[in-house]
Design a protein around this motif. Sequence first.
Motif, PDB file in Angstrom:
ATOM      1  N   LEU A   1      11.979  22.584  22.511  1.00 32.07           N
ATOM      2  CA  LEU A   1      12.124  22.391  23.939  1.00 32.07           C
ATOM      3  C   LEU A   1      10.875  21.684  24.449  1.00 32.07           C
ATOM      4  O   LEU A   1       9.834  22.303  24.626  1.00 32.07           O
ATOM      5  N   PRO A   2      10.927  20.392  24.646  1.00 33.71           N
ATOM      6  CA  PRO A   2       9.726  19.651  25.019  1.00 33.71           C
ATOM      7  C   PRO A   2       9.239  20.040  26.406  1.00 33.71           C
ATOM      8  O   PRO A   2      10.026  20.349  27.300  1.00 33.71           O
ATOM      9  N   ILE A   3       7.948  20.060  26.569  1.00 34.48           N
ATOM     10  CA  ILE A   3       7.345  20.347  27.861  1.00 34.48           C
ATOM     11  C   ILE A   3       7.032  19.008  28.531  1.00 34.48           C
ATOM     12  O   ILE A   3       6.321  18.180  27.982  1.00 34.48           O
ATOM     13  N   THR A   4       7.570  18.786  29.728  1.00 38.63           N
ATOM     14  CA  THR A   4       7.413  17.506  30.412  1.00 38.63           C
ATOM     15  C   THR A   4       6.842  17.721  31.800  1.00 38.63           C
ATOM     16  O   THR A   4       6.726  18.839  32.296  1.00 38.63           O
ATOM     17  N   ASN A   5       6.496  16.598  32.456  1.00 36.03           N
ATOM     18  CA  ASN A   5       5.980  16.626  33.823  1.00 36.03           C
ATOM     19  C   ASN A   5       4.840  17.626  33.961  1.00 36.03           C
ATOM     20  O   ASN A   5       4.806  18.458  34.862  1.00 36.03           O
ATOM     21  N   SER A   6       3.908  17.571  33.038  1.00 31.56           N
ATOM     22  CA  SER A   6       2.883  18.609  32.980  1.00 31.56           C
ATOM     23  C   SER A   6       1.721  18.308  33.907  1.00 31.56           C
ATOM     24  O   SER A   6       1.391  17.164  34.192  1.00 31.56           O
ATOM     25  N   PHE A   7       1.110  19.373  34.389  1.00 25.43           N
ATOM     26  CA  PHE A   7      -0.110  19.299  35.175  1.00 25.43           C
ATOM     27  C   PHE A   7      -1.170  20.011  34.372  1.00 25.43           C
ATOM     28  O   PHE A   7      -1.048  21.202  34.093  1.00 25.43           O
ATOM     29  N   LEU A   8      -2.210  19.323  33.961  1.00 25.54           N
ATOM     30  CA  LEU A   8      -3.183  19.863  33.009  1.00 25.54           C
ATOM     31  C   LEU A   8      -4.425  20.355  33.731  1.00 25.54           C
ATOM     32  O   LEU A   8      -5.012  19.665  34.541  1.00 25.54           O
ATOM     33  N   THR A   9      -4.822  21.574  33.438  1.00 24.47           N
ATOM     34  CA  THR A   9      -6.091  22.123  33.898  1.00 24.47           C
ATOM     35  C   THR A   9      -6.866  22.586  32.677  1.00 24.47           C
ATOM     36  O   THR A   9      -6.394  23.439  31.938  1.00 24.47           O
ATOM     37  N   THR A  10      -8.034  22.027  32.427  1.00 27.41           N
ATOM     38  CA  THR A  10      -8.832  22.402  31.266  1.00 27.41           C
ATOM     39  C   THR A  10      -9.773  23.539  31.629  1.00 27.41           C
ATOM     40  O   THR A  10     -10.447  23.508  32.645  1.00 27.41           O
ATOM     41  N   GLN A  11      -9.804  24.555  30.791  1.00 25.61           N
ATOM     42  CA  GLN A  11     -10.689  25.701  31.000  1.00 25.61           C
ATOM     43  C   GLN A  11     -11.906  25.564  30.078  1.00 25.61           C
ATOM     44  O   GLN A  11     -11.757  25.354  28.881  1.00 25.61           O
ATOM     45  N   GLN A  12     -13.092  25.668  30.666  1.00 29.03           N
ATOM     46  CA  GLN A  12     -14.329  25.666  29.891  1.00 29.03           C
ATOM     47  C   GLN A  12     -14.795  27.122  29.772  1.00 29.03           C
ATOM     48  O   GLN A  12     -14.952  27.806  30.762  1.00 29.03           O
ATOM     49  N   TYR A  13     -14.981  27.616  28.579  1.00 32.87           N
ATOM     50  CA  TYR A  13     -15.360  29.017  28.429  1.00 32.87           C
ATOM     51  C   TYR A  13     -16.091  29.252  27.116  1.00 32.87           C
ATOM     52  O   TYR A  13     -16.132  28.428  26.235  1.00 32.87           O
TER      53      TYR A  13
ATOM     54  N   LYS B   1       6.920  25.447  35.418  1.00 27.65           N
ATOM     55  CA  LYS B   1       6.348  26.779  35.244  1.00 27.65           C
ATOM     56  C   LYS B   1       6.189  27.171  33.785  1.00 27.65           C
ATOM     57  O   LYS B   1       6.465  28.300  33.386  1.00 27.65           O
ATOM     58  N   ALA B   2       5.778  26.251  32.928  1.00 22.98           N
ATOM     59  CA  ALA B   2       5.544  26.567  31.520  1.00 22.98           C
ATOM     60  C   ALA B   2       4.077  26.415  31.200  1.00 22.98           C
ATOM     61  O   ALA B   2       3.417  25.519  31.674  1.00 22.98           O
ATOM     62  N   LEU B   3       3.554  27.314  30.353  1.00 22.22           N
ATOM     63  CA  LEU B   3       2.175  27.263  29.908  1.00 22.22           C
ATOM     64  C   LEU B   3       2.103  26.638  28.529  1.00 22.22           C
ATOM     65  O   LEU B   3       3.061  26.676  27.775  1.00 22.22           O
ATOM     66  N   LYS B   4       0.951  26.073  28.214  1.00 25.15           N
ATOM     67  CA  LYS B   4       0.716  25.587  26.863  1.00 25.15           C
ATOM     68  C   LYS B   4      -0.600  26.159  26.370  1.00 25.15           C
ATOM     69  O   LYS B   4      -1.628  26.039  27.026  1.00 25.15           O
ATOM     70  N   LEU B   5      -0.578  26.786  25.198  1.00 29.10           N
ATOM     71  CA  LEU B   5      -1.764  27.373  24.600  1.00 29.10           C
ATOM     72  C   LEU B   5      -1.986  26.747  23.237  1.00 29.10           C
ATOM     73  O   LEU B   5      -1.085  26.754  22.398  1.00 29.10           O
ATOM     74  N   ASP B   6      -3.170  26.213  23.023  1.00 30.68           N
ATOM     75  CA  ASP B   6      -3.506  25.601  21.742  1.00 30.68           C
ATOM     76  C   ASP B   6      -4.470  26.508  20.991  1.00 30.68           C
ATOM     77  O   ASP B   6      -5.458  26.978  21.543  1.00 30.68           O
ATOM     78  N   ILE B   7      -4.193  26.737  19.712  1.00 29.66           N
ATOM     79  CA  ILE B   7      -5.027  27.595  18.879  1.00 29.66           C
ATOM     80  C   ILE B   7      -5.490  26.804  17.668  1.00 29.66           C
ATOM     81  O   ILE B   7      -4.677  26.227  16.945  1.00 29.66           O
ATOM     82  N   ASP B   8      -6.804  26.762  17.464  1.00 29.44           N
ATOM     83  CA  ASP B   8      -7.355  26.084  16.301  1.00 29.44           C
ATOM     84  C   ASP B   8      -7.173  26.949  15.055  1.00 29.44           C
ATOM     85  O   ASP B   8      -7.022  28.167  15.134  1.00 29.44           O
TER      86      ASP B   8
ATOM     87  N   ASN C   1       9.873  25.496  20.959  1.00 30.78           N
ATOM     88  CA  ASN C   1       8.518  25.255  21.425  1.00 30.78           C
ATOM     89  C   ASN C   1       8.194  26.329  22.452  1.00 30.78           C
ATOM     90  O   ASN C   1       8.760  26.359  23.538  1.00 30.78           O
ATOM     91  N   PHE C   2       7.279  27.232  22.089  1.00 30.51           N
ATOM     92  CA  PHE C   2       6.916  28.335  22.963  1.00 30.51           C
ATOM     93  C   PHE C   2       5.435  28.244  23.288  1.00 30.51           C
ATOM     94  O   PHE C   2       4.594  28.341  22.400  1.00 30.51           O
ATOM     95  N   LEU C   3       5.122  28.014  24.555  1.00 25.49           N
ATOM     96  CA  LEU C   3       3.740  27.830  24.989  1.00 25.49           C
ATOM     97  C   LEU C   3       3.056  26.724  24.190  1.00 25.49           C
ATOM     98  O   LEU C   3       1.873  26.797  23.865  1.00 25.49           O
TER      99      LEU C   3
ATOM    100  N   SER D   1       6.816  31.834  32.039  1.00 29.42           N
ATOM    101  CA  SER D   1       6.927  30.793  31.027  1.00 29.42           C
ATOM    102  C   SER D   1       7.759  31.260  29.847  1.00 29.42           C
ATOM    103  O   SER D   1       8.610  30.530  29.342  1.00 29.42           O
ATOM    104  N   GLY D   2       7.520  32.511  29.388  1.00 28.33           N
ATOM    105  CA  GLY D   2       8.301  33.038  28.282  1.00 28.33           C
ATOM    106  C   GLY D   2       9.770  33.189  28.624  1.00 28.33           C
ATOM    107  O   GLY D   2      10.648  32.870  27.815  1.00 28.33           O
ATOM    108  N   SER D   3      10.053  33.635  29.844  1.00 29.47           N
ATOM    109  CA  SER D   3      11.445  33.796  30.263  1.00 29.47           C
ATOM    110  C   SER D   3      12.137  32.444  30.402  1.00 29.47           C
ATOM    111  O   SER D   3      13.333  32.316  30.106  1.00 29.47           O
ATOM    112  N   LEU D   4      11.402  31.432  30.844  1.00 28.83           N
ATOM    113  CA  LEU D   4      11.965  30.087  30.954  1.00 28.83           C
ATOM    114  C   LEU D   4      12.408  29.575  29.591  1.00 28.83           C
ATOM    115  O   LEU D   4      13.516  29.044  29.429  1.00 28.83           O
TER     116      LEU D   4
END
Length: 289
Positions: free
Chosen positions: A1-13, A30-37, A108-110, A205-208
Amino acid sequence: LPITNSFLTTQQYDVKTRAAFRTLEITQKKALKLDIDEKDSLTYDENGPRVTFKGSKEGKVAVVEEPGARTLLEYLALPAEKYSVLDAGTIQRTPDSNSFVCELDPINFLGNEIIATIYADVNVSPYPEGKSVIEVTGCSLDGSKLARFANGSFDVKCTNVVRALREDFKGQEDAPVLSVDCNVEVSALVPREGRWLPKRLLSKSGSLVMQSMLRLMVPRFVGQLGVDFQGWSLGDDSRAPVAMDAVIVDVEEEEEEDENDSGDDDVNGEPVRVGANGTEATSSSSVSV
């Protein structure tokens, strides 16, 4: 399920305390994206906070009961060991039992690929009740690193009720109808490294994603059942899998209410900015921690 029309906010932590979550992307859907190295890890507290994902979907298909042929009520009274696996590529029967194993299509989940394998029992009601209940008894995940880390951190409640009905259906009076009603609820632990994320947005996001998956799966499932019944009713006892190119049936889908949209003005199709403490930020620029 591709995530489109995204608005990106980068978190510095701080890498040490929040290494598992590199990027937070919140879409207008209303979908989140989480990247894990690959070097990251997730840890869970069994008494920690949880999020809940929900989805439901109903589908119906009219079938034909030929004069003198076997009926839909008889079809749904078949013992589970005589069920067709419907799709040989994804479903396996556990020998001498009412249990099945099914590998779902990747989703595609998060922003992470999830391949779920579910374990289910089939409970058949006696003739002529015309009902079969499929209950999920377990689930394992594979695919991305997030999927593998999530194993053991969630509980799944999933019930899929198949019924034989007689009702007016798309211009047909008193038609024999196969009905499938699926309800899913997942309760998942939030990892320690991700507790700064708003639980409400994670749940939405998970329910979507859950609802989108059911919108694909339920019509396909009820369509396969319809084709399988038509062959069986005319005397085909091979219980061979259903060829997907044979699933050309008129499926009616019940519209479900989107519970995720009720009473939440802040995520009604607009980008949401999240601060590092898990609250909504007041600016769309990057937030430093």
